[in-house]
Enzyme design. Structure first.
Site, PDB file in Angstrom:
ATOM      1  CE1 TYR A 132       5.734 -16.447  13.511  1.00 40.80           C
ATOM      2  CE2 TYR A 132       6.028 -18.722  12.807  1.00 40.80           C
ATOM      3  CZ  TYR A 132       5.220 -17.632  13.009  1.00 40.80           C
ATOM      4  OH  TYR A 132       3.880 -17.718  12.724  1.00 40.80           O
ATOM      5  CB  SER A 181       8.366 -19.135  25.573  1.00 44.59           C
ATOM      6  OG  SER A 181       8.105 -19.934  26.679  1.00 44.59           O
ATOM      7  CG  ASP A 204       7.839 -21.897  18.787  1.00 46.04           C
ATOM      8  OD1 ASP A 204       7.120 -21.160  19.486  1.00 46.04           O
ATOM      9  OD2 ASP A 204       7.616 -22.126  17.585  1.00 46.04           O
ATOM     10  CG  ASP A 239      -0.668 -16.217  18.115  1.00 44.18           C
ATOM     11  OD1 ASP A 239      -0.522 -16.897  19.138  1.00 44.18           O
ATOM     12  OD2 ASP A 239       0.285 -15.863  17.407  1.00 44.18           O
ATOM     13  CE1 TYR A 245       0.118 -17.514  13.498  1.00 42.36           C
ATOM     14  CE2 TYR A 245      -1.990 -16.429  13.468  1.00 42.36           C
ATOM     15  CZ  TYR A 245      -0.695 -16.489  13.910  1.00 42.36           C
ATOM     16  OH  TYR A 245      -0.208 -15.534  14.740  1.00 42.36           O
ATOM     17  CD1 TRP A 246      -2.350 -19.734  15.797  1.00 39.77           C
ATOM     18  CD2 TRP A 246      -2.907 -21.755  16.566  1.00 39.77           C
ATOM     19  NE1 TRP A 246      -1.212 -20.334  16.280  1.00 39.77           N
ATOM     20  CE2 TRP A 246      -1.525 -21.576  16.754  1.00 39.77           C
ATOM     21  CE3 TRP A 246      -3.500 -22.982  16.972  1.00 39.77           C
ATOM     22  CZ2 TRP A 246      -0.707 -22.533  17.324  1.00 39.77           C
ATOM     23  CZ3 TRP A 246      -2.692 -23.942  17.545  1.00 39.77           C
ATOM     24  CH2 TRP A 246      -1.309 -23.712  17.719  1.00 39.77           C
ATOM     25  CD  GLU A 250       3.451 -21.018  11.401  1.00 41.61           C
ATOM     26  OE1 GLU A 250       3.722 -20.518  10.286  1.00 41.61           O
ATOM     27  OE2 GLU A 250       3.164 -20.324  12.396  1.00 41.61           O
TER      28      GLU A 250
END
Ligand code: 9WN
Length: 433
Positions: free
Chosen positions: A30, A35, A37, A167, A357-358, A401
């Site tokens: 990234y 925003s 973050d 996400d 992720y997520w 992360e």
């Protein structure tokens, strides 16, 4: 390792990711400004790099659109290491995007008022001018959310999974399943994320097709749709709404600091909270859920976003008891070395994946936000367990992360800024509740 060493290591991650006016979330995955973050990063930097914390938020709000929207990514340059970059989003299609700014055309969860208040509290004598400068921008940002992002209901909508910040949470699957990308609709593209992280950690290609299709739907409308009820993906996200309730309360406090009246913001918070409680509570699960605005049904997956209700409000017993029972029973995962952390969704939930992720793993920002809520509800005992779990993961595994606590493995990017920032915040022990 001593607390001091851990603090030095966390600060070193933030310093290495600092790009002069803002901090990139991760070294390679990234490389621009994100925003929410930046809000977490400012909360961490406020202790030892106060000027940077201020500049981080000022830089983000320099890219605020004239309609009040704070874009979810502000592109630093045309770095081909990230896709989709500025040349894909083409923010210039919107008359609201300021000249010279290259950004995405969607937003992320509104944690900025909470961050501004935290930065102020670390240095009240110099912080007052910062608050004075930020308050009108925060007012415009929150008003945008209430006025543009709420359609036929006071509840705020996300129009893209990336806007939720979580996400590819399985929560969105039923809403995304209804998004059909006909073959040949999208121009051929190359993902960049899978060059920097293990593809097993990242969303699938089919999900990426939908993400890009949804960007195109919004871009074709200049990111300012006048047919909002017709958008293909509209979700009343529990995290977005509860964090805005909290942010309105924090904005009212900021207004008070500069001698202005915060009652309008508190009224907004009350109105939004009433809608959350009336429409997003499920007596069947004893939890809050997100709602698919297309069709008006609650999305069934139980997610950790539900617990941010504790961060937003002082909850009555009839809400707090079932929520805490679900939290303890289905979400809390033990960490080697001590403490526990919340999973994104329970292990027995459809779509659970311990490393993608997520879709299941534990995140430091969610852990921290929930801990804030537990403190607010008078459950410092549980908040301390979350703190211990998060610190142990970062100390033993690294500032990743996100984490699979059972396997004690880190995923996504290493040297991840918000993990380091919130560890710093915890080590200073300076709760912002
Ligand atoms: C898309 C930067 C961001 C976070 C999000 C996280 C992830 C981006 C991506 O990284 O999203 O915005 O490319 O996957 O889901 O919460 O802000 O850290």
């Amino acid at each position: 390792m001593t607390a001091q060493t851990m603090e030095e290591r966390a600060q070193a991650v933030l310093d290495a990711n600092w790009l002069g006016r803002f901090t990139k979330p991760a070294p390679r995955l990234y490389p621009h400004q994100w925003s929410w973050d930046s809000a977490f990063i400012a909360i961490g930097n406020r202790h030892r790099r106060w000027d940077r914390a201020v500049l981080e938020l000022e830089t983000l709000f320099d890219a605020q659109w004239t309609n009040g929207m704070v874009p979810h990514i502000v592109f630093a340059d045309n770095d081909p290491g990230y896709f989709p970059g500025g040349t894909y989003w083409r923010s210039e299609v919107s008359a609201h995007c300021p000249q010279g700014v290259s950004s995405s055309g969607i937003c992320q969860p509104p944690v900025h008022a909470t961050a501004v208040l935290a930065v102020y509290k670390a240095n009240p004598s110099e912080g007052r001018r910062f608050v004075e400068a930020m308050v009108p921008k925060l007012v415009a940002w929150h008003d945008y959310l209430h006025e543009v992002r709420a359609v036929d209901s006071p509840l705020i909508e996300v129009w893209h999974p990336w806007a939720s910040g979580r996400d590819n949470n399985p929560e969105w699957d039923p809403a995304l399943d209804a998004v059909h990308v006909a073959p040949g609709t999208l121009a051929p593209y190359q993902r960049a994320d899978v060059n920097h992280a293990d593809p097993a950690d990242r969303p699938s290609d089919a999900e990426y097709d939908r993400y890009l299709f949804l960007v195109e739907q919004l871009r074709n409308r200049g990111y300012d749709p006048d047919d909002r009820p017709e958008l293909p993906f509209r979700v009343r996200d529990i995290l977005m709404n509860t964090l805005l309730v909290r942010a309105e309360e924090d904005l009212a406090t900021l207004l008070g600091i500069i001698g202005a009246d915060g009652s309008e913001r508190l009224a907004r918070a009350d109105r939004l909270w009433d809608a959350v409680d009336e429409h997003l509570w499920s007596p069947e699960t004893g939890m809050y859920h997100s709602m698919n605005a297309v069709g008006g049904k609650l999305l069934p997956v139980r997610t950790s976003g539900s617990f941010l209700a504790m961060t937003a409000r002082d909850l009555p017993e009839e809400r707090l008891q079932p929520l805490l029972a679900a939290f303890e029973r289905d979400f809390m995962a033990p960490v080697a070395g001590g403490g526990r952390v919340p999973l994104t969704i329970p292990v027995d939930e459809i779509g659970f994946d311990p490393i993608r992720y997520w879709r299941g793993p534990a995140w430091i920002n969610m852990t921290w936000l929930i801990a804030l809520g537990l403190e607010r509800q008078g459950r410092s005992d549980l908040a301390r367990e979350l703190r211990a779990g998060a610190l142990n993961l970062c100390e033993n595994v690294g500032f990743y992360e996100y984490f699979d606590p059972k396997a004690a493995t880190g995923h996504g990017s290493d040297d991840f800024s918000w993990s380091a920032a919130l560890v710093l915040e915890w080590l200073r022990g300076d709760q912002i509740g």
